[in-house]
Write an enzyme that holds these catalytic residues in place. Structure first.
Site, mmCIF file in Angstrom:
data_model
loop_
_atom_site.group_PDB
_atom_site.id
_atom_site.type_symbol
_atom_site.label_atom_id
_atom_site.label_comp_id
_atom_site.label_asym_id
_atom_site.label_seq_id
_atom_site.Cartn_x
_atom_site.Cartn_y
_atom_site.Cartn_z
ATOM 1 N N SER A 292 1.259 -1.179 -0.049
ATOM 2 C CA SER A 292 0.120 -0.058 0.012
ATOM 3 C C SER A 292 0.453 1.386 0.223
ATOM 4 C CB SER A 292 -1.020 -0.006 0.971
ATOM 5 O OG SER A 292 -0.563 -0.172 2.419
ATOM 6 N N LYS B 102 -5.921 2.740 9.730
ATOM 7 C CA LYS B 102 -5.395 4.294 8.429
ATOM 8 C C LYS B 102 -5.954 5.534 8.775
ATOM 9 C CE LYS B 102 -3.230 0.914 4.872
ATOM 10 N NZ LYS B 102 -3.196 0.637 4.025
#
EC number: 3.4.21.53
Length: 778
Positions: free
Chosen positions: A676, A719
């Protein structure tokens, strides 16, 4: 052959039939029957007797009565105190009802007398002899008819009358007797009667054999009981009751009193007989005794009654666990299906997540909510297949496997059975325990689970199995196929704050002998404790730190320094010392060549700063910061994309030949990997090469392809929380992750701006400033 019709009152018989020449007593109580009897007594005392087709009918009609019966003479009548009439009748002749004259007050019928039809005399004589022989054998077997009856019957020389008298003495069904009554042909009647007696004699022979077997078995049992009682008396006199015979007797009493299935009882008794014959000093003696005791200790039929109430289950799950809404919802769905189907068959739930997130306590809550016993076994470190299936009894020190041991602890056949750390099983030369678990977790097979020690099959189909694991990739494929994985990623800071305040802190106060009046913790202190003194997905370390706080407070109170301790954000360091961890904070200024990424670890979310610098050289690309293979490949893909789009990005097409490029991710001691960070690396590279700064309030997450497409990622909730904590206000996410935004707590969602992208050009548009910073150019 028939004679002229005559009129007679009719008496229907229930479960009884009268033949000509037959004399017997009848009890008459029904209103119509009494009226018919009184009418007969006022006449020539002759009445017609015919049987009912169904015994249960109390008020029969003409269609319910057989057409052929017997005209009889009423020899005697007596009225009983209860209102019924007892009469003595003698059968005279056969008759057939031609029509019913009256059915109102009593039955009055018109009958035609039936005479016997005779055939060849010699043939009838032979049949008579055969009948008498069969009847004599029947009497010998039956023992319900006296020898005098045989002598009386033998003197009868008329074939039809002989057949009727013999029939009246047989225990036949009414239908069979009616068939014989309706047979006017004497030859047919004799043949049919001989066949019936022959069949009855076979049945009686079989009954006698069965009776003999039962008698022999009972005699054997009584004999064994008598001998045992004698043996007990002798042992008592000799003072040997504490010896082996005494043990065997105690075990036998336990086996008799247990509710084991018949097949298990039979096995136990067989082993008990062996136990009595084997010398006490023999090693086999203790093996057999241990085996019998295990059979007695296992639950075979004991069961707790399920009380699956969804509202109650919801309350218990909410009471024991904060957050985990999707997991709770899946558990409630599972319980709802169990309630509707009334069957435990279905997917085996496997709770997957880091340590300390509440997997075991969730299983306990499920057991409590449906009123089942709870048992847990740990599979961590198991390498031997025998740990699951047990050892064969031929080995010294043999024991059943963990599954059977767990069922013994559960004490019921339908517990909630937790298989903890199912991903920690290993394989070596002693076998593969995960393969043995396949039978346990297969609803189609576990009703006949085979343990090497018990040998007899054991039914596990009523058990609700729940497994736990830390890592999915460590679970063998075939085993994973039998389970439904439910992921528990961990708790957010908001959830940890609530858990600490409502659950952990009150628990630690109680365990350390404190009250809320002695120790208080402000929310900002709790938040600092969560952020800087722990780094985990669960709450175990958090609970340990709270326990430490309670101990420190207890010491202060006992020493008399203060009677009350209030922990604030400033004073927490005095009690716990300097923070153990730091969390990432956003940049204070726009930076060239430095982009802020969002990372997801087993301890939750965090921000990840990626720095890029370039300097004159020969095109060497250097990656540092202890990057894993996936992140290195992301960097290579970002580098290749920028080279292919150099003109559009206003970058010197030959930059890779004139410059060396260094990509670094700070905190080099910490391993980093994951798919990511692609767009973050690409953004930092473009920023460094173009001189355009990255906006300080922007964080980003997403993987990149060689064509610049942005691919979806996982862990958006964690996140986003880390971005909010670090002070970021804008997050760039892949377009395909839009569906995950609703998982983020509303309080966090309202303060963040989400930019959804599907190509790197969109990322650069939102992440980079327009003006160049000359001071940063190389």
């Amino acid at each position: 052959m028939t004679k002229e019709a005559t009129q007679l009152p009719l008496l229907p018989l229930r479960g009884l039939l009268v033949f000509p020449s037959m004399v017997l007593h009848l009890d008459v109580g029904r209103e119509k029957s009494v009226a018919a009897l009184e009418k007969a007594m006022m006449g020539d005392q002759t009445i017609f007797l015919a049987a009912q087709k169904q015994v249960s009918l109390d008020k029969p009609e003409s269609k319910d009565i057989y057409q052929i019966g017997t005209a009889a003479y009423v020899k005697q009548m007596l009225k009983l105190p209860n209102g019924t009439m007892r009469v003595l009748v003698e059968g005279l002749r056969r008759g057939e009802i031609s029509r019913y004259i009256d059915e109102n007050e009593e039955f009055t019928v018109e009958i035609n007398e039936l005479e016997d039809e005779h055939g060849e005399q010699n043939e009838e004589e032979a049949l008579m002899r055969s009948l008498l022989k069969q009847f004599e054998q029947y009497i010998n077997v039956s023992q319900k008819i006296t020898k005098e009856t045989l002598a009386t019957v033998t003197d009868i020389d008329e074939p039809g009358r002989l057949a009727d008298i013999v029939t009246s003495h047989l225990s036949l069904k009414i239908k069979d007797k009616q068939d014989l009554l309706e047979m006017v042909n004497v030859k047919e009647r004799l043949q049919h009667l001989v066949q019936l007696i022959s069949n009855e004699k076979k049945v009686l022979d079989l009954e006698k054999k069965i009776g003999q077997r039962v008698k022999t078995s009972m005699e054997k049992t009584q004999k064994e009981y008598y001998l045992r009682e004698q043996l007990k008396a002798i042992q008592k006199e000799l003072g040997e009751k504490e010896g082996k015979s005494g043990e065997a007797e105690q075990l036998r009493e336990k086996v008799d009193a247990s509710d084991m299935p018949d097949r298990i009882t039979e096995v136990a008794m067989k082993e008990l007989n062996r136990f009595e014959k084997v010398p006490q000093s023999s090693a086999e003696s203790s093996v057999i005794r241990n085996y019998i005791e295990w059979l007695l200790a296992l639950p075979w039929t004991e069961k707790t009654n399920d009380t699956i109430e969804i509202d109650k289950a919801q309350d218990i799950l909410d009471e024991d666990h904060y957050g985990l809404e999707k997991i709770k919802e899946r558990i409630l769905e599972y319980l709802a299906v169990q309630k509707l189907t009334e069957s435990i068959k279905g997917p085996i739930l496997c709770l997957v997540g880091p340590p300390g997130v509440g997997k075991t306590s969730l299983a306990k809550s499920i057991a409590r909510s449906i009123n089942r016993n709870f048992v847990r076994i740990s599979l961590g470190g198991i390498r031997d297949e025998a740990e699951i299936r047990g050892h064969r009894r031929t080995y010294i020190g043999a024991m059943p496997g963990r599954i059977i041991q767990g069922m013994k602890k559960a004490e019921t056949v339908n517990p909630v059975f937790l298989l903890d750390e199912v991903d920690k099983m290993a394989t070596d030369f002693r076998g593969d325990p995960s393969s043995a678990m396949l039978e346990v977790l297969d609803p189609e097979q576990n009703s006949h689970f085979s343990d090497h020690f018990i040998e007899e099959t054991y039914d596990l189909s009523n058990v609700l199995f729940i497994a736990t694991a830390n890592y999915v990739h460590n679970i063998p494929g075939p085993l994973m196929d039998r389970m439904e994985l439910i992921s528990i990623a961990g708790y957010t800071e908001v959830e940890k704050l609530h858990i600490a305040r409502e659950h952990l802190f009150p628990k630690q106060l109680k365990e350390n002998g404190l009250k809320r009046s002695n120790l208080q913790i402000r929310d900002e202190a709790l938040l600092k404790l969560i952020r800087t003194y722990t780094r985990e997905a669960g709450v175990r370390s958090l609970e340990r730190q709270l326990a430490k706080l309670c101990r420190k407070a207890a010491k202060i109170i006992i020493s008399g320094e203060r009677k009350r301790v209030i922990v604030t954000e400033k004073s927490i360091e005095e009690l716990l010392g300097k923070p153990s961890f730091r969390y990432g904070m956003r940049e204070q200024e726009n930076q060239v060549g430095a982009a802020t990424g969002l990372a997801y670890t087993t301890a939750g979310g965090d921000i990840l700063s990626i720095e890029v610098s370039h300097y004159p050289g020969k095109g060497k690309l250097t990656l540092t910061g202890k990057l894993g293979d996936v992140m290195q490949e992301s960097a290579q893909a970002a580098f290749s994309y920028i080279r292919s789009r150099a003109d559009e990005l206003n970058i010197d097409p030959d930059f890779h030949e004139k410059n060396d490029i260094h990509i670094h991710v700070p905190e080099g001691a910490t391993p980093k990997d994951g798919p990511s960070a692609g767009i973050t690396m690409a953004t930092a590279l473009v920023s460094a090469l173009t001189g355009r700064a990255v906006k300080k309030e922007v964080g980003m997450t997403g993987e990149i392809t060689l064509r610049g497409r942005v691919l979806p990622i996982g862990g958006l909730k964690e996140k986003s929380l880390s971005a909010h904590r670090a002070g970021l206000t804008t997050i760039i996410i892949p377009e395909e992750n839009e569906k995950n935004i609703e998982d983020i707590p509303e309080s966090v969602r309202d303060e963040l701006s989400f930019i959804k992208v599907n190509h790197l050009d969109q990322v650069l548009e939102h992440a980079l400033t327009e003006e160049k910073h000359e001071s940063n150019e190389r």
